[in-house]
Motif scaffolding. Structure first.
Motif, PDB file in Angstrom:
ATOM      1  N   PRO A   1       0.797  -1.235   0.000  1.00  0.00           N
ATOM      2  CA  PRO A   1       0.000   0.000   0.000  1.00  0.00           C
ATOM      3  C   PRO A   1       0.827   1.281   0.000  1.00  0.00           C
ATOM      4  N   ASP A   2       1.970   1.307   0.697  1.00  0.00           N
ATOM      5  CA  ASP A   2       2.715   2.552   0.812  1.00  0.00           C
ATOM      6  C   ASP A   2       3.646   2.827  -0.357  1.00  0.00           C
ATOM      7  N   ASP A   3       3.854   1.868  -1.260  1.00  0.00           N
ATOM      8  CA  ASP A   3       4.655   2.139  -2.461  1.00  0.00           C
ATOM      9  C   ASP A   3       4.128   1.378  -3.673  1.00  0.00           C
ATOM     10  N   ALA A   4       2.824   1.273  -3.775  1.00  0.00           N
ATOM     11  CA  ALA A   4       2.182   0.560  -4.890  1.00  0.00           C
ATOM     12  C   ALA A   4       2.568   1.222  -6.215  1.00  0.00           C
ATOM     13  N   GLY A   5       2.900   0.374  -7.192  1.00  0.00           N
ATOM     14  CA  GLY A   5       3.280   0.848  -8.510  1.00  0.00           C
ATOM     15  C   GLY A   5       4.754   1.119  -8.679  1.00  0.00           C
ATOM     16  N   GLU A   6       5.508   1.150  -7.595  1.00  0.00           N
ATOM     17  CA  GLU A   6       6.951   1.351  -7.659  1.00  0.00           C
ATOM     18  C   GLU A   6       7.651   0.029  -7.992  1.00  0.00           C
ATOM     19  N   PRO A   7       8.876   0.075  -8.537  1.00  0.00           N
ATOM     20  CA  PRO A   7       9.615  -1.172  -8.769  1.00  0.00           C
ATOM     21  C   PRO A   7       9.758  -1.969  -7.471  1.00  0.00           C
ATOM     22  N   LEU A   8       9.698  -3.257  -7.585  1.00  0.00           N
ATOM     23  CA  LEU A   8       9.667  -4.133  -6.412  1.00  0.00           C
ATOM     24  C   LEU A   8      11.052  -4.250  -5.776  1.00  0.00           C
ATOM     25  N   GLU A   9      11.139  -3.979  -4.481  1.00  0.00           N
ATOM     26  CA  GLU A   9      12.376  -4.074  -3.719  1.00  0.00           C
ATOM     27  C   GLU A   9      12.354  -5.339  -2.864  1.00  0.00           C
ATOM     28  N   LEU A  10      13.409  -6.168  -2.996  1.00  0.00           N
ATOM     29  CA  LEU A  10      13.464  -7.422  -2.248  1.00  0.00           C
ATOM     30  C   LEU A  10      13.992  -7.264  -0.831  1.00  0.00           C
ATOM     31  N   VAL A  11      14.950  -6.367  -0.634  1.00  0.00           N
ATOM     32  CA  VAL A  11      15.681  -6.312   0.631  1.00  0.00           C
ATOM     33  C   VAL A  11      14.975  -5.386   1.613  1.00  0.00           C
ATOM     34  N   ARG A  12      14.802  -5.855   2.837  1.00  0.00           N
ATOM     35  CA  ARG A  12      14.222  -5.017   3.879  1.00  0.00           C
ATOM     36  C   ARG A  12      15.191  -3.914   4.296  1.00  0.00           C
ATOM     37  N   ASP A  13      14.651  -2.860   4.867  1.00  0.00           N
ATOM     38  CA  ASP A  13      15.481  -1.727   5.270  1.00  0.00           C
ATOM     39  C   ASP A  13      16.518  -2.117   6.320  1.00  0.00           C
ATOM     40  N   ASP A  14      16.213  -3.107   7.147  1.00  0.00           N
ATOM     41  CA  ASP A  14      17.103  -3.498   8.235  1.00  0.00           C
ATOM     42  C   ASP A  14      17.945  -4.725   7.890  1.00  0.00           C
ATOM     43  N   SER A  15      18.069  -5.037   6.592  1.00  0.00           N
ATOM     44  CA  SER A  15      18.707  -6.287   6.203  1.00  0.00           C
ATOM     45  C   SER A  15      19.689  -6.064   5.057  1.00  0.00           C
ATOM     46  N   ARG A  16      20.335  -7.156   4.663  1.00  0.00           N
ATOM     47  CA  ARG A  16      21.222  -7.200   3.511  1.00  0.00           C
ATOM     48  C   ARG A  16      20.870  -8.427   2.694  1.00  0.00           C
ATOM     49  N   LEU A  17      21.312  -8.436   1.444  1.00  0.00           N
ATOM     50  CA  LEU A  17      20.991  -9.573   0.594  1.00  0.00           C
ATOM     51  C   LEU A  17      21.688 -10.832   1.088  1.00  0.00           C
ATOM     52  N   LEU A  18      22.972 -10.697   1.444  1.00  0.00           N
ATOM     53  CA  LEU A  18      23.750 -11.809   1.991  1.00  0.00           C
ATOM     54  C   LEU A  18      24.669 -11.265   3.073  1.00  0.00           C
ATOM     55  N   GLY A  19      25.060 -12.139   3.990  1.00  0.00           N
ATOM     56  CA  GLY A  19      26.070 -11.798   4.987  1.00  0.00           C
ATOM     57  C   GLY A  19      27.131 -12.878   4.996  1.00  0.00           C
ATOM     58  N   TYR A  20      28.364 -12.502   5.314  1.00  0.00           N
ATOM     59  CA  TYR A  20      29.469 -13.459   5.268  1.00  0.00           C
ATOM     60  C   TYR A  20      30.202 -13.475   6.610  1.00  0.00           C
ATOM     61  N   ARG A  21      30.593 -14.682   7.026  1.00  0.00           N
ATOM     62  CA  ARG A  21      31.450 -14.869   8.190  1.00  0.00           C
ATOM     63  C   ARG A  21      32.519 -15.898   7.840  1.00  0.00           C
ATOM     64  N   ILE A  22      33.716 -15.674   8.357  1.00  0.00           N
ATOM     65  CA  ILE A  22      34.812 -16.617   8.155  1.00  0.00           C
ATOM     66  C   ILE A  22      35.113 -17.265   9.499  1.00  0.00           C
ATOM     67  N   LEU A  23      34.989 -18.568   9.539  1.00  0.00           N
ATOM     68  CA  LEU A  23      35.229 -19.331  10.760  1.00  0.00           C
ATOM     69  C   LEU A  23      36.596 -19.997  10.667  1.00  0.00           C
ATOM     70  N   THR A  24      37.525 -19.592  11.532  1.00  0.00           N
ATOM     71  CA  THR A  24      38.860 -20.189  11.581  1.00  0.00           C
ATOM     72  C   THR A  24      39.014 -20.949  12.886  1.00  0.00           C
ATOM     73  N   ALA A  25      40.159 -21.567  13.059  1.00  0.00           N
ATOM     74  CA  ALA A  25      40.399 -22.332  14.289  1.00  0.00           C
ATOM     75  C   ALA A  25      40.437 -21.431  15.510  1.00  0.00           C
ATOM     76  N   ARG A  26      40.725 -20.137  15.315  1.00  0.00           N
ATOM     77  CA  ARG A  26      40.887 -19.241  16.454  1.00  0.00           C
ATOM     78  C   ARG A  26      39.796 -18.193  16.596  1.00  0.00           C
ATOM     79  N   ASP A  27      39.033 -17.942  15.546  1.00  0.00           N
ATOM     80  CA  ASP A  27      38.142 -16.793  15.603  1.00  0.00           C
ATOM     81  C   ASP A  27      37.033 -16.915  14.571  1.00  0.00           C
ATOM     82  N   THR A  28      35.983 -16.115  14.750  1.00  0.00           N
ATOM     83  CA  THR A  28      34.945 -15.934  13.738  1.00  0.00           C
ATOM     84  C   THR A  28      34.979 -14.482  13.303  1.00  0.00           C
ATOM     85  N   ILE A  29      35.218 -14.253  12.027  1.00  0.00           N
ATOM     86  CA  ILE A  29      35.358 -12.900  11.486  1.00  0.00           C
ATOM     87  C   ILE A  29      34.080 -12.551  10.737  1.00  0.00           C
ATOM     88  N   VAL A  30      33.413 -11.488  11.184  1.00  0.00           N
ATOM     89  CA  VAL A  30      32.177 -11.033  10.557  1.00  0.00           C
ATOM     90  C   VAL A  30      32.531  -9.964   9.539  1.00  0.00           C
TER      91      VAL A  30
END
Length: 202
Positions: free
Chosen positions: A39-68
């Motif tokens: 209702p608040d943006d009818a007719g506008e191009p469709l947006e997939l991502v929420r305002d409080d989100s990202r399409l993807l997030g990445y983390r690297i898990l090593t033997a010593r740490d998790t890197i965000v």
């Protein structure tokens, strides 16, 4: 010092993507050939991502740490191949790790190929990819659309499994057995998914 945010905009015949250098990921995916019924943006191009989100997030898990990666500033470079496919490459560092993420946008398609390269770590290490915890509702009946919000994944040797968000209590996890061929976050009509290459179905 505060992180300096830089936005890269990639426009294809199907989608307008907006990427941030903080975390090297998309914060917007606007589908040019679909209109919103919200209702608040009818007719506008469709947006997939929420305002409080990202399409993807990445983390690297090593033997010593998790890197965000959401806390790491990256440097972006762009190029265009002979077939018209545009490439966006991010490079950054986290301690001794050298990290590169390359996005290749397939012309006339919603498909984006993602390649990661990490150097400077001591094995073992794993790359964890976070799908969005929801998608922006674009239907006139937003409640009905939210009822269809789910994670879906396909094991290599079994049928696809759907896990509705409403079936999980706050903080509750769900562990699906792999290896898997694809995984996605979906609403009633749209999804954001990850498809592993044929030789890397894990």
């Amino acid at each position: 010092p505060p992180l300096i945010t830089d936005t890269s905009i990639i426009t294809t015949p199907t989608t307008v993507y907006r990427f941030t250098n903080i975390g090297a990921t998309a914060v917007s995916a606007e589908l040019r050939t679909y209109e919103s019924f919200r209702p608040d943006d009818a007719g506008e191009p469709l947006e997939l991502v929420r305002d409080d989100s990202r399409l993807l997030g990445y983390r690297i898990l090593t033997a010593r740490d998790t890197i965000v990666l959401d806390t790491i500033p990256f440097t972006a470079t762009r190029s265009t191949a002979a077939d018209g496919a545009e490439t966006l490459r991010y490079e950054g560092r986290a301690g001794e790790l050298q990290i590169a993420l390359t996005y290749t946008f397939v012309p006339d398609s919603y498909l984006v190929r993602v390649q990661g390269d990490i150097q400077g770590f001591t094995p073992p290490a794993s790359l964890l990819i976070d799908l969005p915890r929801g998608l922006r509702t674009q239907e006139a009946d937003t409640i009905d659309d939210q009822r269809h919000l789910a994670y879906v994944f396909k094991p290599r040797t079994g049928d696809a499994t759907s896990v509705n968000f409403s079936d999980l209590d706050p903080g509750q996890g769900y562990l699906g057995e792999g290896p898997i061929t694809w995984a996605a976050t979906k609403t009633k009509y749209f999804l954001v998914g990850l498809l592993a290459p044929d030789d890397q179905r894990t």
